[in-house]
Scaffold this motif. Structure first.
Motif, PDB file in Angstrom:
ATOM      1  N   THR A  44      45.422  35.920  39.769  1.00  0.00           N
ATOM      2  CA  THR A  44      44.784  35.983  38.447  1.00  0.00           C
ATOM      3  C   THR A  44      45.743  36.530  37.405  1.00  0.00           C
ATOM      4  N   ALA A  63      43.803  38.992  43.072  1.00  0.00           N
ATOM      5  CA  ALA A  63      44.149  39.735  41.856  1.00  0.00           C
ATOM      6  C   ALA A  63      45.545  39.354  41.367  1.00  0.00           C
ATOM      7  N   THR A  84      41.009  40.246  48.201  1.00  0.00           N
ATOM      8  CA  THR A  84      41.049  40.693  46.811  1.00  0.00           C
ATOM      9  C   THR A  84      42.463  40.935  46.302  1.00  0.00           C
ATOM     10  N   THR A 135      36.060  47.481  36.569  1.00  0.00           N
ATOM     11  CA  THR A 135      37.393  47.577  37.155  1.00  0.00           C
ATOM     12  C   THR A 135      37.596  48.939  37.790  1.00  0.00           C
TER      13      THR A 135
END
Length: 104
Positions: free
Chosen positions: A51, A48, A44, A16
């Motif tokens: 998620t 993100a 991304t 990360t």
């Protein structure tokens, strides 16, 4: 605590950190506009957010949906649909969620 969990946490933490650190140090000015790396980096941010949303909303699927989650989700959807800005949608969702917590 089990060693496997600590090792896994360290690996995920390092990845990360690397994922966030190295793009800020890379010179991306010569990158082609529609190339695969450009499309990957553009995807991304929304990935993100999706998620994180899924991870936070799954526990609520077994019970009743709280007001802050509904307000935050609605704000993200409305702002992103209107402006296509991931940053604006994230900020609006955070503000709406905080407002929902404050109201309760």
């Amino acid at each position: 605590m089990r060693a496997e969990i600590v090792i896994l946490a360290l690996i995920v933490g390092f990845c990360t950190w690397a994922f966030r650190f190295f793009p800020t140090r890379a010179d991306l000015s010569a990158m082609p506009q529609g190339g695969p790396l450009s499309r990957f980096l553009a995807a991304t941010g929304p990935a993100a957010i999706a998620t994180l949303f899924t991870a936070s909303a799954l526990p609520y699927l077994q019970g009743e949906m709280p007001v802050p989650l509904i307000l935050g989700t609605g704000a993200v959807l409305v702002v992103f649909a209107a402006s296509r800005s991931v940053v604006g949608a994230t900020m609006a969702g955070s503000a709406a969620y905080a407002l929902g917590v404050w109201l309760i």
